[in-house]
Design a protein around this motif. Structure first.
Motif, PDB file in Angstrom:
ATOM      1  N   MET A   1       0.913  -1.333   0.033  1.00 20.22           N
ATOM      2  CA  MET A   1      -0.320   0.146  -0.141  1.00 20.22           C
ATOM      3  C   MET A   1       0.580   1.577   0.136  1.00 20.22           C
ATOM      4  O   MET A   1       0.906   1.899  -0.232  1.00 20.22           O
ATOM      5  CB  MET A   1      -0.653  -0.431   0.965  1.00 20.22           C
ATOM      6  N   SER A   2       1.572   1.046   0.453  1.00 21.66           N
ATOM      7  CA  SER A   2       2.605   2.138   0.634  1.00 21.66           C
ATOM      8  C   SER A   2       3.435   3.189  -0.610  1.00 21.66           C
ATOM      9  O   SER A   2       3.938   4.042  -0.757  1.00 21.66           O
ATOM     10  CB  SER A   2       4.207   1.832   0.806  1.00 21.66           C
ATOM     11  N   HIS A   3       3.026   1.909  -2.247  1.00 22.65           N
ATOM     12  CA  HIS A   3       3.400   2.576  -3.094  1.00 22.65           C
ATOM     13  C   HIS A   3       2.281   2.940  -3.915  1.00 22.65           C
ATOM     14  O   HIS A   3       2.912   3.676  -4.874  1.00 22.65           O
ATOM     15  CB  HIS A   3       4.038   1.183  -3.805  1.00 22.65           C
ATOM     16  N   ILE A   4       1.272   3.631  -3.469  1.00 18.06           N
ATOM     17  CA  ILE A   4       0.027   4.205  -3.597  1.00 18.06           C
ATOM     18  C   ILE A   4       0.475   5.826  -3.274  1.00 18.06           C
ATOM     19  O   ILE A   4       1.141   6.182  -2.401  1.00 18.06           O
ATOM     20  CB  ILE A   4      -0.675   3.691  -2.898  1.00 18.06           C
ATOM     21  N   VAL A   5       0.657   6.219  -3.795  1.00 19.53           N
ATOM     22  CA  VAL A   5       1.286   8.149  -4.391  1.00 19.53           C
ATOM     23  C   VAL A   5       0.245   8.660  -3.590  1.00 19.53           C
ATOM     24  O   VAL A   5      -0.868   8.889  -4.504  1.00 19.53           O
ATOM     25  CB  VAL A   5       1.405   8.429  -5.494  1.00 19.53           C
ATOM     26  N   VAL A   6      -0.035   8.812  -2.046  1.00 15.69           N
ATOM     27  CA  VAL A   6      -1.375   9.828  -2.256  1.00 15.69           C
ATOM     28  C   VAL A   6      -1.327  11.292  -2.704  1.00 15.69           C
ATOM     29  O   VAL A   6      -2.655  11.858  -3.262  1.00 15.69           O
ATOM     30  CB  VAL A   6      -1.095   9.974  -0.683  1.00 15.69           C
ATOM     31  N   GLY A   7      -0.549  11.750  -2.672  1.00 18.95           N
ATOM     32  CA  GLY A   7      -0.836  13.273  -3.827  1.00 18.95           C
ATOM     33  C   GLY A   7      -0.790  13.007  -5.111  1.00 18.95           C
ATOM     34  O   GLY A   7      -0.863  14.751  -5.885  1.00 18.95           O
ATOM     35  N   GLY A   8      -0.920  11.900  -5.394  1.00 18.59           N
ATOM     36  CA  GLY A   8      -1.157  11.142  -6.936  1.00 18.59           C
ATOM     37  C   GLY A   8       0.061  11.680  -7.376  1.00 18.59           C
ATOM     38  O   GLY A   8       1.218  11.767  -7.360  1.00 18.59           O
ATOM     39  N   VAL A   9       0.160  10.660  -9.232  1.00 22.05           N
ATOM     40  CA  VAL A   9       1.017  10.629  -9.500  1.00 22.05           C
ATOM     41  C   VAL A   9       1.453  11.740 -10.982  1.00 22.05           C
ATOM     42  O   VAL A   9       0.820  11.925 -11.967  1.00 22.05           O
ATOM     43  CB  VAL A   9       1.327   9.313 -10.455  1.00 22.05           C
ATOM     44  N   GLY A  10       2.143  12.422 -10.171  1.00 21.93           N
ATOM     45  CA  GLY A  10       2.818  13.520 -11.632  1.00 21.93           C
ATOM     46  C   GLY A  10       3.374  13.723 -13.240  1.00 21.93           C
ATOM     47  O   GLY A  10       3.604  12.548 -12.509  1.00 21.93           O
ATOM     48  N   SER A  11       3.761  13.931 -13.590  1.00 22.46           N
ATOM     49  CA  SER A  11       3.706  13.960 -14.708  1.00 22.46           C
ATOM     50  C   SER A  11       6.031  13.999 -14.171  1.00 22.46           C
ATOM     51  O   SER A  11       7.091  13.464 -14.783  1.00 22.46           O
ATOM     52  CB  SER A  11       4.076  15.155 -15.697  1.00 22.46           C
ATOM     53  N   ASP A  12       6.229  14.822 -13.595  1.00 21.60           N
ATOM     54  CA  ASP A  12       7.716  14.652 -12.669  1.00 21.60           C
ATOM     55  C   ASP A  12       8.445  13.306 -12.141  1.00 21.60           C
ATOM     56  O   ASP A  12       8.514  13.410 -11.953  1.00 21.60           O
ATOM     57  CB  ASP A  12       7.971  15.545 -11.919  1.00 21.60           C
ATOM     58  N   GLU A  13       7.509  12.233 -11.414  1.00 21.96           N
ATOM     59  CA  GLU A  13       7.730  11.152 -11.383  1.00 21.96           C
ATOM     60  C   GLU A  13       7.858  10.208 -11.850  1.00 21.96           C
ATOM     61  O   GLU A  13       7.824  10.381 -13.447  1.00 21.96           O
ATOM     62  CB  GLU A  13       5.990  10.498 -10.986  1.00 21.96           C
ATOM     63  N   VAL A  14       8.598   9.291 -11.727  1.00 26.82           N
ATOM     64  CA  VAL A  14       9.828   8.927 -12.285  1.00 26.82           C
ATOM     65  C   VAL A  14       9.030   7.299 -12.672  1.00 26.82           C
ATOM     66  O   VAL A  14       7.706   6.960 -12.626  1.00 26.82           O
ATOM     67  CB  VAL A  14      11.245   8.037 -12.106  1.00 26.82           C
ATOM     68  N   ASP A  15       9.265   6.706 -14.028  1.00 29.17           N
ATOM     69  CA  ASP A  15       8.779   5.658 -14.290  1.00 29.17           C
ATOM     70  C   ASP A  15       8.282   4.574 -13.279  1.00 29.17           C
ATOM     71  O   ASP A  15       7.271   3.683 -13.607  1.00 29.17           O
ATOM     72  CB  ASP A  15       9.258   4.953 -15.390  1.00 29.17           C
ATOM     73  N   GLY A  16       9.392   4.552 -12.534  1.00 30.12           N
ATOM     74  CA  GLY A  16       8.968   3.005 -11.464  1.00 30.12           C
ATOM     75  C   GLY A  16       7.926   3.575 -10.496  1.00 30.12           C
ATOM     76  O   GLY A  16       7.093   2.760 -10.448  1.00 30.12           O
TER      77      GLY A  16
END
Length: 873
Positions: free
Chosen positions: A584-599
């Motif tokens: 569950m920690s892999h869920i990005v709470v703030g949303g996955v933005g365009s600057d997030e890495v692909d992994g």
């Protein structure tokens, strides 16, 4: 010997391992050498009590002054007096050896100011070795004389043996006395002085290196002599055997255990100049044959000494890295460390040879003939040793190599067990039981390869990696996980007594694989694969909770099957509570933005795709086939799964309220839907098992656990206490409500005491913490929710109590529900998030409720509320 450590693309790099750490699964209910086979089960006594005794093996690289003072202290300690008979015998032997060594010294040493009463390590070594040789010669002559007498007059010897059936043979008594009074003390003295013989200041241990073959031959001859002696003599009164010397426990067993201790010391402190073939000859003539001794004490002592070798070799990795300030030359320390690793490599190679030869023989079932039975027994002994020693291996690739072999053996042994199931039940040879025992030992050895040690969890070092920077164990864990999923256990028809051990070990291997793949040192690809495998792993572990006979003990299920289901349920709980938070920690709470890495994006996406499948699996836990495990899995794994989803939903909601979340409203809505599905399934189960007291208690405890985990407010938002649609349909049809209906549904009324209990817990925690900030979902609440939801239910119950069509008893039930709902109010004032904004609107209702003494004399509002109001203002 470095050839055994090859197999990876990286050059050899020593990984730091612990010297006295324990495995994370330290406590276990398994018996018979299974389960959490820790070092303490058969550790040699020299290491019990801490790592300080490991310093004995580092004496050869001490400073000369320390070594000299240490040897003097050793002689004083060996000559110390005590009431213990063993200590007295040892002190007498030391005194005789010191006297002999001093007499042999000669007049050439008298002019150098040397203490005439204090022999050197070399002198003590020579005297001890001479004494051992003399005793050995005497015992050999006595044995040869007895054999000669038997050959000369066999009839007379048989008559003498019959006449001595009720008493001990004089020759055996003499041998036992010689072993107890002389041989065992001499071997212990030799063990204690060997490190000082090998000291680099003592001519770099030249004398010990020169006499290594002599000492090795002497130890091997004592082993042969001990095996030739009988373990005991018949006791006609009780039909048992007793030791050769009453009350002391001395005899062949004690001699073999002492030989093991002395051999271990000799192997680990010998100078690096000793040839590998001589080391191998000693090891294969003493320690390794006793791996498979018929006597459990001797066998476990051999395992303990071998494990001690592995631990010392592992500690040499860490000690060799801190030699900058040592006066001892670095090449001496490096050679000493490499020698220890070489001895450990001999053990690894032997164990690997046993495992691979069993695999090549194809004797999966075992026990089909005498040769196959011996082979299976030898394999089981090696596997039990590996289960305890592999966590201490100094190279990660050793664990990987043995893990690969264990996977192959698991497939072979499981096939043999399936083939022999019919024989087990038909009264024939129990080959299936032998194979199931092999499966258990293979699982435990595999678990040792995969499971993290406490030292690993603390340090999480990144050494011993391949060119991509990824550790080898996570990659092996992925292969092992896929293999275990393809080879699921089928215990339905097995009569093996320890089938529960097999299933528990199988479950723990799943957990170890997932933790390796999700932990530090793993690649994003391995983490993604672990998350994708999660529904399949949950399915496999949940299936193990299905007792073979089904139903409770009264319904035909045996007590053992119920115990197995509960044990597997506990493992299921451990898996969910330890793995799901990481996922569950892999869920990005703030949303996955365009600057997030692909992994990060990919892991976020895969988790969201996997949760619905996991939910479908966990939801199956409420099925009747898992009834025997409900007491464990409902309040454990099921509740933990629900709580983790609820906490993630709360985290997303708070982030959205703070303006940090831009596009996760759909995810919050999905989490709300998933939570409703799980909570509703549990509540429906309560209705289905209303007449089953044990099952009903399990459901209620699980519900209480969920309430405490997610908090009152979240739980109340998931449950429909009033079936408004049903009430409307009844009114249109002209039907009356249920006897106590009109307020809270009767099938939800059982929740009120649980809610009240949780509220009381929250209030007590608040009184202890004072004005500390909220730290859990249970403590975070909103006054507006109480006013809009809880008070609305209370008003419905109050209106139902005033209905003239109801009896006095029915009205009383509705009033009690009003009081129970109002009892939740203090918990909403523990850490209210909107006290300033909404308490003023609630104040009039509070005053009115406090003034309604005639109808609700038990309605009390906690004074802590007013404290909170003042604090908020």
């Amino acid at each position: 010997m470095a050839r055994f450590r090859s197999g990876g693309s990286a050059p050899r790099s020593v990984a730091s391992t612990h010297t006295n750490g324990t495995r994370s699964m330290a406590a276990s209910s398994m018996g018979g050498g299974g389960g959490s086979t820790t070092f303490g089960l058969f550790a040699s006594s020299s290491l019990q009590g801490g790592s300080s005794n490991l310093q004995e093996y580092d004496i050869p690289v001490l400073e000369p002054s320390e070594a000299s003072s240490g040897f003097a202290a050793l002689l004083r300690d060996l000559q110390g007096t005590s009431h213990d008979a063993k200590t007295v015998r040892r002190a007498a032997c030391v005194a005789a050896l010191v006297e002999t060594a001093v007499e042999r010294r000669g007049s050439s040493r008298e002019d150098h100011g040397v203490d005439e009463t204090m022999p050197t390590p070399n002198e003590m070594f020579v005297a001890t070795l001479a004494a051992l040789t003399a005793v050995q010669t005497t015992l050999e002559n006595a044995q040869q004389q007895q054999l000669q007498e038997q050959n000369d007059d066999p009839a007379n010897m048989m008559e003498e043996q019959r006449s001595q059936s009720q008493s001990q043979s004089p020759q055996l008594t003499d041998v036992a006395s010689e072993l107890e009074n002389t041989v065992i003390p001499l071997l212990e003295i030799l063990r204690r002085i060997l490190p000082y013989m090998a000291h680099y200041g003592n001519n770099q241990g030249a004398l010990l290196a020169h006499q290594f073959g002599t000492v090795s031959r002497s130890l091997r001859l004592f082993v042969a002599m001990a095996h030739a002696l009988p373990a005991g003599t018949p006791d006609g009164k009780r039909g048992r055997t007793k030791q050769l010397h009453d009350g002391t426990g001395s005899g062949p067993n004690a001699l073999l255990r002492q030989i093991l201790k002395t051999t271990t010391m000799l192997l680990l402190v010998s100078p690096a100049s000793v040839a590998e073939k001589d080391v191998g000859k000693l090891l294969h003539g003493t320690v390794i044959p006793m791996f498979h001794d018929a006597r459990p004490k001797v066998r476990k002592a051999a395992w303990g000494c071998a494990t001690e070798i592995v631990i010392v070799a592992s500690s040499a990795s860490t000690s060799s890295s801190s030699t900058d300030n040592s006066p001892v030359p670095k090449h001496v320390i490096a050679a000493h460390s490499q020698h220890k690793k070489m001895v450990a490599d001999f053990l690894w190679e032997y164990c690997h040879a046993v495992l691979t030869s069993k695999n090549k023989s194809g004797d999966g079932a075992g026990g089909r003939d005498a040769k196959g039975k011996d082979s299976s027994t030898k394999l089981i002994h090696v596997l039990r040793f590996l289960a305890a020693s592999l966590p201490f291996a100094d190279d990660e690739r050793i664990r990987v190599k043995f893990g690969e072999v264990c996977l192959v053996l698991f497939g072979v042994a499981e096939t043999g067990a399936d083939d022999d199931d019919d024989d087990v039940g038909g009264g024939g040879r129990k080959g299936g039981a032998v194979s199931m025992e092999m499966v258990r030992e293979v699982m435990l050895a595999l678990l040792s390869c995969l499971e993290r040690t406490e030292k690993e969890q603390e340090s999480m070092e990144t050494e011993n990696t391949d060119e991509s920077g990824e550790r080898e164990l996570p990659k092996f864990a992925a292969r092992a996980l896929a293999f275990l999923l393809q080879h699921r256990l089928n215990m339905a028809n097995s009569s093996y007594s320890s089938v529960g051990d097999v299933t528990v070990a199988y479950s723990r291997c799943f957990l170890a694989c997932m933790e390796r793949m999700l932990g530090l040192g793993s690649s994003p690809a391995a983490e993604m694969l672990a998350i994708k495998f999660l529904p399949n792993v949950l399915t496999s572990m949940l299936k193990l909770c299905d007792a073979p006979a089904g139903g409770g003990a009264s319904d035909g299920a045996t007590s053992s099957s119920v115990d197995i289901a509960e044990a597997c349920g506990s493992e299921f709980n451990q898996f969910v509570s330890r793995v799901l938070p990481v996922v569950m920690s892999h869920i990005v709470v703030g949303g996955v933005g365009s600057d997030e890495v692909d992994g990060v994006k990919n892991l976020h996406r895969v988790v969201l795709e996997t949760i619905p499948s996991c939910l479908s699996v966990v939801k199956q836990a409420v099925q009747i086939q898992y009834r025997n495990a409900w007491g464990s899995i409902l309040s454990g794994g099921y509740a933990s799964f629900v709580t983790n989803l609820a906490l993630k939903k709360l985290e997303i909601h708070e982030s959205s309220s703070n303006g940090n979340n831009t596009n996760l409203s759909d995810l919050e809505s999905n989490l709300q839907t998933w939570l409703k599905i799980l909570v509703s399934s549990l509540l429906r189960l309560h209705d289905d098992v209303e007449k089953d007291g044990i099952a009903r208690s399990a459901v209620e405890y699980a519900t209480s656990t969920i309430i405490r985990g997610m908090g009152l407010e979240q739980f109340l938002s998931l449950v429909n206490f009033v079936d408004e649609e049903n009430e409307k349909q009844k009114k249109k049809a002209g039907l009356t409500s249920t006897t106590t209906g009109g307020g809270i549904r009767d099938d939800r009324a059982w929740l009120l005491p649980l809610l009240k209990q949780s509220a009381s817990t929250a209030s007590s925690i608040s009184s202890e913490l004072g004005s500390m900030p909220a730290t859990s979902a249970m403590e975070k609440s909103h006054i507006s929710f109480f006013q809009g939801q809880v008070l609305n239910l209370a008003r419905k119950c109050d209106a139902a109590s005033a209905d003239g069509h109801r009896t006095v008893a029915e009205a009383s039930i509705q009033k009690s529900r009003v009081v129970e709902l109002w009892s939740l109010f203090p918990s909403f004032c523990v850490h209210p998030m909107d006290m300033k904004e909404n308490f003023a609107a609630l104040a009039k209702t509070l005053v009115k409720a406090l003034g309604d003494h005639s109808r609700y004399p038990k309605l009390i509002v906690s004074t802590a509320v007013f404290h909170r109001v003042n604090f908020a203002e």
